[in-house]
Design a protein around this motif. Structure first.
Motif, PDB file in Angstrom:
ATOM      1  N   GLN A 149       0.843  -1.202   0.000  1.00  0.00           N
ATOM      2  CA  GLN A 149       0.000   0.000   0.000  1.00  0.00           C
ATOM      3  C   GLN A 149       0.880   1.254   0.000  1.00  0.00           C
ATOM      4  N   PRO A 150       1.675   1.461  -1.051  1.00  0.00           N
ATOM      5  CA  PRO A 150       2.601   2.599  -1.053  1.00  0.00           C
ATOM      6  C   PRO A 150       1.900   3.957  -0.978  1.00  0.00           C
ATOM      7  N   ALA A 151       0.757   4.108  -1.632  1.00  0.00           N
ATOM      8  CA  ALA A 151       0.043   5.389  -1.581  1.00  0.00           C
ATOM      9  C   ALA A 151      -0.438   5.678  -0.163  1.00  0.00           C
ATOM     10  N   PHE A 152      -0.943   4.653   0.505  1.00  0.00           N
ATOM     11  CA  PHE A 152      -1.363   4.831   1.900  1.00  0.00           C
ATOM     12  C   PHE A 152      -0.169   5.173   2.780  1.00  0.00           C
ATOM     13  N   LEU A 203      -2.081   3.464  17.448  1.00  0.00           N
ATOM     14  CA  LEU A 203      -2.718   4.580  16.743  1.00  0.00           C
ATOM     15  C   LEU A 203      -3.435   4.098  15.486  1.00  0.00           C
ATOM     16  N   LEU A 204      -2.770   3.285  14.682  1.00  0.00           N
ATOM     17  CA  LEU A 204      -3.396   2.830  13.439  1.00  0.00           C
ATOM     18  C   LEU A 204      -4.610   1.957  13.712  1.00  0.00           C
ATOM     19  N   ASP A 205      -4.511   1.077  14.705  1.00  0.00           N
ATOM     20  CA  ASP A 205      -5.660   0.238  15.023  1.00  0.00           C
ATOM     21  C   ASP A 205      -6.834   1.094  15.486  1.00  0.00           C
ATOM     22  N   THR A 206      -6.546   2.110  16.287  1.00  0.00           N
ATOM     23  CA  THR A 206      -7.594   3.017  16.758  1.00  0.00           C
ATOM     24  C   THR A 206      -8.211   3.786  15.596  1.00  0.00           C
ATOM     25  N   ALA A 207      -7.359   4.382  14.767  1.00  0.00           N
ATOM     26  CA  ALA A 207      -7.857   5.218  13.668  1.00  0.00           C
ATOM     27  C   ALA A 207      -8.627   4.409  12.640  1.00  0.00           C
ATOM     28  N   LEU A 208      -8.076   3.271  12.248  1.00  0.00           N
ATOM     29  CA  LEU A 208      -8.712   2.471  11.204  1.00  0.00           C
ATOM     30  C   LEU A 208      -9.986   1.798  11.692  1.00  0.00           C
ATOM     31  N   SER A 209     -10.148   1.718  13.011  1.00  0.00           N
ATOM     32  CA  SER A 209     -11.398   1.208  13.573  1.00  0.00           C
ATOM     33  C   SER A 209     -12.464   2.292  13.635  1.00  0.00           C
ATOM     34  N   GLY A 210     -12.080   3.502  13.251  1.00  0.00           N
ATOM     35  CA  GLY A 210     -13.020   4.613  13.273  1.00  0.00           C
ATOM     36  C   GLY A 210     -13.165   5.275  14.623  1.00  0.00           C
ATOM     37  N   PRO A 265     -11.185   5.629   8.276  1.00  0.00           N
ATOM     38  CA  PRO A 265     -11.609   5.101   6.963  1.00  0.00           C
ATOM     39  C   PRO A 265     -12.136   6.167   6.011  1.00  0.00           C
ATOM     40  N   ALA A 266     -12.910   7.118   6.530  1.00  0.00           N
ATOM     41  CA  ALA A 266     -13.442   8.170   5.653  1.00  0.00           C
ATOM     42  C   ALA A 266     -12.331   9.023   5.067  1.00  0.00           C
ATOM     43  N   ASP A 267     -11.274   9.278   5.842  1.00  0.00           N
ATOM     44  CA  ASP A 267     -10.139  10.054   5.342  1.00  0.00           C
ATOM     45  C   ASP A 267      -9.421   9.306   4.224  1.00  0.00           C
ATOM     46  N   LEU A 268      -9.312   8.001   4.365  1.00  0.00           N
ATOM     47  CA  LEU A 268      -8.592   7.209   3.372  1.00  0.00           C
ATOM     48  C   LEU A 268      -9.377   7.111   2.069  1.00  0.00           C
ATOM     49  N   ARG A 269     -10.668   7.097   2.170  1.00  0.00           N
ATOM     50  CA  ARG A 269     -11.476   7.076   0.943  1.00  0.00           C
ATOM     51  C   ARG A 269     -11.323   8.383   0.168  1.00  0.00           C
ATOM     52  N   GLU A 270     -11.026   9.463   0.887  1.00  0.00           N
ATOM     53  CA  GLU A 270     -10.819  10.749   0.221  1.00  0.00           C
ATOM     54  C   GLU A 270      -9.518  10.789  -0.579  1.00  0.00           C
ATOM     55  N   ILE A 271      -8.584   9.860  -0.287  1.00  0.00           N
ATOM     56  CA  ILE A 271      -7.353   9.785  -1.080  1.00  0.00           C
ATOM     57  C   ILE A 271      -7.432   8.610  -2.059  1.00  0.00           C
ATOM     58  N   ASP A 279     -12.788   0.458  -0.609  1.00  0.00           N
ATOM     59  CA  ASP A 279     -13.244  -0.233   0.601  1.00  0.00           C
ATOM     60  C   ASP A 279     -12.407  -1.478   0.864  1.00  0.00           C
ATOM     61  N   ASP A 280     -12.007  -2.167  -0.202  1.00  0.00           N
ATOM     62  CA  ASP A 280     -11.150  -3.351  -0.033  1.00  0.00           C
ATOM     63  C   ASP A 280      -9.787  -2.960   0.538  1.00  0.00           C
ATOM     64  N   ASP A 281      -9.239  -1.848   0.061  1.00  0.00           N
ATOM     65  CA  ASP A 281      -7.964  -1.365   0.598  1.00  0.00           C
ATOM     66  C   ASP A 281      -8.086  -1.086   2.094  1.00  0.00           C
ATOM     67  N   VAL A 282      -9.151  -0.389   2.461  1.00  0.00           N
ATOM     68  CA  VAL A 282      -9.353  -0.025   3.870  1.00  0.00           C
ATOM     69  C   VAL A 282      -9.514  -1.279   4.712  1.00  0.00           C
ATOM     70  N   ALA A 283     -10.279  -2.237   4.234  1.00  0.00           N
ATOM     71  CA  ALA A 283     -10.485  -3.475   4.985  1.00  0.00           C
ATOM     72  C   ALA A 283      -9.168  -4.228   5.170  1.00  0.00           C
ATOM     73  N   ALA A 284      -8.333  -4.231   4.129  1.00  0.00           N
ATOM     74  CA  ALA A 284      -7.034  -4.908   4.229  1.00  0.00           C
ATOM     75  C   ALA A 284      -6.145  -4.218   5.261  1.00  0.00           C
TER      76      ALA A 284
END
Length: 296
Positions: free
Chosen positions: A45-48, A124-131, A244-250, A254-259
């Protein structure tokens, strides 16, 4: 869709902005190594990763983060020292030469510097990606936004490791016990693949520390260390936009976010829960721990 954790971009392969990001990460982390987690993100996920590093970097550059690092280390060790007489090794005690001891010491110093940083990233990532909210209780203290100070660190070295399939047969029983303890179905964490370069050192450490790692004191140290990381995530004065909403803006799907959610959960709630505090313990008994106090 899941992230292939066997797929990585190694430092020697990174070019252009990827090489620059790796160099920036090592400088910001004060450690000459790019962890497997980041190499995996770069490959899958280089862009992420490029976006996320821009969001994460300011969190590591404050005096409050230095306080977090120092307190993390002291939290783990103080609990263990109250319950155990921890050994302190010399080269002859672990069957290695002075030069080998210095090399192992330097590599453990690097991993000791990385441990609280990785705990923070995973939390931090687990917290953020869990919304869930980051910076829910932002600190109002001067240290929250003051620059990172100079810390008196042990001399660190680049981390080298034995491929898992090349671990000496003489370590077979030790490796089996390590994997069973931490809960690894395959492979071996970086700390142990580094120490396996000196079989007598790893054998001695495991023989001496297995009972410590299996103790209620170490269990308490693990809980306290992760609670400390969680508290620092809550206290951030700057809020990384990694929901997740921030990542969809870039333009992540949804599959990327779930991964990414699956990867963050794996690294936060898997065997790493005991591996990172163990790194702090191993560094301490080899005299490679970083500072435990001195940040006011």
């Amino acid at each position: 869709m899941s992230i292939d954790v066997s797929k990585q971009v190694y430092e020697s392969e990174a070019t252009g902005w990827q090489r620059g990001l790796y160099d920036d990460l090592k400088t910001t982390f004060h450690a000459p190594v790019v962890n497997w987690f980041f190499r995996t993100l770069m490959a899958n996920q280089p862009a992420f990763f490029r976006y996320a590093w821009g969001q994460l970097k300011p969190a590591f550059e404050t005096r409050a983060f230095a306080q977090y690092e120092v307190t993390y280390r002291d939290t783990v060790l103080s609990i263990l020292e109250d319950d155990h007489a921890l050994p302190q090794y010399t080269p002859s005690a672990v069957g290695v030469s002075p030069a080998e001891f210095r090399e192992a010491h330097g590599q453990l110093a690097t991993l000791d510097t990385m441990a609280p940083r990785l705990a923070f990233v995973f939390e931090l990532l687990d917290t953020a990606l869990s919304g869930e909210q980051i910076g829910s209780s932002p600190s109002e203290e001067w240290a929250a936004t003051a620059p990172f100070p100079t810390l008196d660190r042990q001399q660190s070295r680049s981390v080298t490791m034995i491929p898992f399939e090349d671990v000496p047969d003489s370590l077979a029983d030790t490796v089996t016990a390590i994997r069973e303890y931490h809960g690894f179905d395959s492979g071996l964490p970086t700390i142990y693949r580094s120490l396996a370069q000196w079989p007598s050192l790893l054998d001695t450490m495991w023989d001496d520390l297995e009972s410590v790692l299996e103790s209620t004191a170490f269990e308490a140290a693990c809980v306290s260390s992760w609670s400390h990381a969680e508290a620092h995530v809550s206290s951030l004065p700057y809020t990384p936009r990694l929901a997740p909403a921030d990542l969809r803006e870039i333009d992540l799907t949804d599959d990327d976010v779930a991964a990414l959610q699956g990867l963050a959960d794996q690294f936060r709630h898997g065997p790493v829960e005991t591996v990172l505090p163990a790194v702090t313990l191993y560094a301490n008994v080899l005299g490679a721990s970083g500072p435990r106090n001195g940040i006011q």
